[in-house]
Motif scaffolding. Structure first.
Motif, mmCIF file in Angstrom:
data_model
loop_
_atom_site.group_PDB
_atom_site.id
_atom_site.type_symbol
_atom_site.label_atom_id
_atom_site.label_comp_id
_atom_site.label_asym_id
_atom_site.label_seq_id
_atom_site.Cartn_x
_atom_site.Cartn_y
_atom_site.Cartn_z
ATOM 1 N N VAL A 151 0.839 -1.200 0.000
ATOM 2 C CA VAL A 151 0.000 0.000 0.000
ATOM 3 C C VAL A 151 0.874 1.251 0.000
ATOM 4 N N ALA A 197 2.378 1.496 -3.506
ATOM 5 C CA ALA A 197 1.344 1.874 -4.468
ATOM 6 C C ALA A 197 0.962 3.342 -4.308
ATOM 7 N N THR A 198 0.924 3.822 -3.076
ATOM 8 C CA THR A 198 0.633 5.237 -2.838
ATOM 9 C C THR A 198 1.734 6.112 -3.412
ATOM 10 N N TYR A 258 -2.232 -1.858 -5.543
ATOM 11 C CA TYR A 258 -3.435 -1.877 -4.707
ATOM 12 C C TYR A 258 -4.208 -3.186 -4.905
#
Length: 128
Positions: free
Chosen positions: A71, A74-75, A109
């Motif tokens: 996460v 991916a962010t 994600y």
């Protein structure tokens, strides 16, 4: 006379409009804050890996750490892709790079969402 004005006058690429710079800065800030908020969660899970008594708990803790890393990564890709898309200024190569980063963010994600399924399959294979 600034460099951007010279480029514009000589037919070079036009400078990035002020509104796009502000939007890109805001997008970058939000993404950095999102990534920074995931770091304490990941750091809190790492010591729990070795403290577990059962194999099921170790696998679950590893899943939590991996999902947190996915996460966060991916962010980061989402932030970079959005930032590059905002400042692309119509450059086809830069737009394609931004879209590729956004695709990788979506993939990250997706893998993070499917991680519990992967852990369940692994636990069935191991037989715990």
């Amino acid at each position: 006379m600034s460099f951007a004005r010279n480029e514009q006058r000589e037919g070079g690429p036009s400078p990035v409009p002020r509104g796009r710079r502000v939007a890109a800065s805001a997008w970058w800030t939000v993404g950095c804050l999102g990534a920074a908020l995931t770091v304490p969660v990941i750091a809190g899970e790492v010591p729990a890996l070795a403290a577990s008594a059962s194999l099921d708990q170790v696998i679950t803790n590893m899943r939590n750490v991996i999902v947190g890393l996915l996460v966060g990564l991916a962010t980061l890709f989402l932030t970079i892709g959005g930032f590059r898309l905002l400042i692309a200024g119509g450059d086809a190569g830069e737009v394609e790079s931004a879209k590729r980063a956004l695709r990788y963010a979506a993939l990250g994600y997706g893998v993070a969402v499917l991680a519990p399924l992967f852990v369940t399959l692994l636990q069935k294979i191991v037989g715990s």
